[in-house]
Design a protein around this motif. Structure first.
Motif, PDB file in Angstrom:
ATOM      1  N   SER A   1       0.225   5.108   0.484  1.00 62.38           N
ATOM      2  CA  SER A   1      -0.855   6.002   0.950  1.00 62.38           C
ATOM      3  C   SER A   1      -2.142   5.188   0.998  1.00 62.38           C
ATOM      4  N   ASP A   2      -3.157   5.592   0.254  1.00 59.40           N
ATOM      5  CA  ASP A   2      -4.423   4.865   0.246  1.00 59.40           C
ATOM      6  C   ASP A   2      -4.559   3.956  -0.963  1.00 59.40           C
ATOM      7  N   ASN A   3      -3.514   3.828  -1.764  1.00 61.01           N
ATOM      8  CA  ASN A   3      -3.570   3.038  -2.989  1.00 61.01           C
ATOM      9  C   ASN A   3      -2.841   1.709  -2.817  1.00 61.01           C
ATOM     10  N   VAL A   4      -3.306   0.705  -3.562  1.00 60.30           N
ATOM     11  CA  VAL A   4      -2.698  -0.625  -3.542  1.00 60.30           C
ATOM     12  C   VAL A   4      -1.864  -0.805  -4.797  1.00 60.30           C
TER      13      VAL A   4
ATOM     14  N   ARG B   1       0.839  -1.200   0.000  1.00 64.43           N
ATOM     15  CA  ARG B   1       0.000   0.000   0.000  1.00 64.43           C
ATOM     16  C   ARG B   1       0.877   1.256   0.000  1.00 64.43           C
TER      17      ARG B   1
END
Length: 376
Positions: A16-19, A14
């Motif tokens: 930040s908020d992204n995968v 991950r």
């Protein structure tokens, strides 16, 4: 090796908020070998589970499950490499253990009172709920928790004595002493179901095992491997088990060839029972030679009932040992002598050398040279 089970669970990266779907991290690994799976079919129907911390660059925790043969030899049958002891890691380990290694019905799991283990076993989809499987607590861990609430040099001994005894009368004897010392001790103990920490209400599932000592013995043996990276750790378990199967297979085969019928550790216990069986007066109560009373002419221990009821048909005795250990106690042997019956027909098959030999019949194969396992 054919039949080996190795299951790798990864976690996403991950940012930040992204995968990041292009990269994953190692998360959990479960592995077992086919000879271990086959061997468990011939072990006592119980397992001890525990975890040991790993050191070195990667750290983590090794979860392992230990079985025992009828000759009191311990055998690791499955492993898992996880980040630590928590509900998620125990669930991963125990779910795969149930699916791939221990699908048998009625297995007893002996563990400490770790919340992660309890949550994993009590999950409705785990396959570990009664009557499919049962949970029992290590009395040493229970006593350690007990001592945190009640101080004194002998308080733990009272609880342990109550846990180990095999009859209800003996249990109440020690429980009454606890109540006299401090009624709050009994209140504390009563919060845990009796079948999880006492032997007299375990239904004979423990085979006399009250602690997780058999898994902690393996922890001490594996100390030299606790700083290895993942792949080397898996390889070390393979090599160690391969050697173990050879040694025990050769030993049991030689004993069978010499005409030995029962395991050595079992016969040590039976010698005392055979000697004590001469100290009784036996009365037969049915023509089918199954129901008896046995009266002591010489007390056999510090706690004596004087007279015991024995059922050879049900394999029970008021003394408690017959049903707890699954072989005839001294009273049952006396009944067999009275009716000229062979006491060995009342011994659980797990104590026979033939059963132990079957455990180690399947061997490991030499590892392929130049293996291509990636470093974990």
């Amino acid at each position: 090796m054919e039949g080996t089970v190795a299951l790798l669970k990864t976690s996403p990266v991950r940012v930040s908020d992204n995968v990041d779907d292009s990269t994953v991290y190692f998360h959990h690994l479960f592995w077992t070998f086919s000879p271990c799976v086959e061997a468990f079919r011939h072990c006592k129907p119980l397992i001890s589970i525990d975890g040991t911390h790993l050191y070195g660059k990667y750290g983590g925790t090794l979860l392992l499950v230990i079985a025992q043969d009828g000759n009191s030899n311990i055998l690791p049958i499955a492993f898992s490499l996880v980040e630590g002891e928590n509900a998620e890691s125990w669930s991963f380990f125990l779910t795969n253990l149930r699916q791939h290694v221990t699908p048998q019905q009625g297995i007893l799991v002996i563990s400490d009172r770790h919340n992660g283990i309890k949550a994993a076993l009590e999950n409705s989809n785990s396959g570990w709920l009664p009557p499919h499987a049962y949970l029992a607590f290590c009395i040493r861990h229970v006593a350690a928790n007990f001592a945190l609430s009640f101080k004194g040099t002998d308080v733990k001994r009272l609880l342990v004595n109550a846990a180990y005894v095999k009859t209800e009368a003996e249990f109440h004897y020690w429980f009454d002493i606890m109540r006299t010392e401090n009624p709050a001790m009994c209140d504390w103990a009563n919060k845990i179901e009796y079948d999880k920490w006492t032997q007299h209400q375990d239904g004979g599932r423990r085979f006399g095992h009250m602690t997780t000592n058999i898994s902690e013995c393996v922890n001490s043996v594996m100390k030299g491997t606790q700083n290895l990276p993942g792949t080397a750790l898996v390889k070390s378990t393979y090599g160690w088990l391969a050697e173990l199967f050879v040694i025990r297979g050769q030993t049991t085969e030689a004993q069978l060839a010499s005409g030995v019928k029962f395991c050595q550790s079992f016969m040590k216990a039976m010698k005392r029972n055979l000697k004590d069986s001469r100290c009784f007066t036996v009365t037969l109560f049915d023509r089918h030679q199954s129901e008896y009373t046995v009266a002591e002419t010489t007390p056999t221990g510090s706690f004596s009932l004087g007279t015991y009821q024995v059922s050879l048909q049900d394999r029970t005795c008021d003394f408690g040992y017959f049903q707890a250990l699954h072989h005839p106690c001294c009273h049952a042997i006396a009944c067999c002598a009275q009716s000229r019956l062979d006491w060995s027909i009342y011994v659980d098959e797990v104590y026979t050398m033939q059963k132990v030999f079957r455990m180690y019949q399947m061997g490991f194969v030499p590892p392929m040279p130049g293996g291509t396992l990636a470093t974990l």
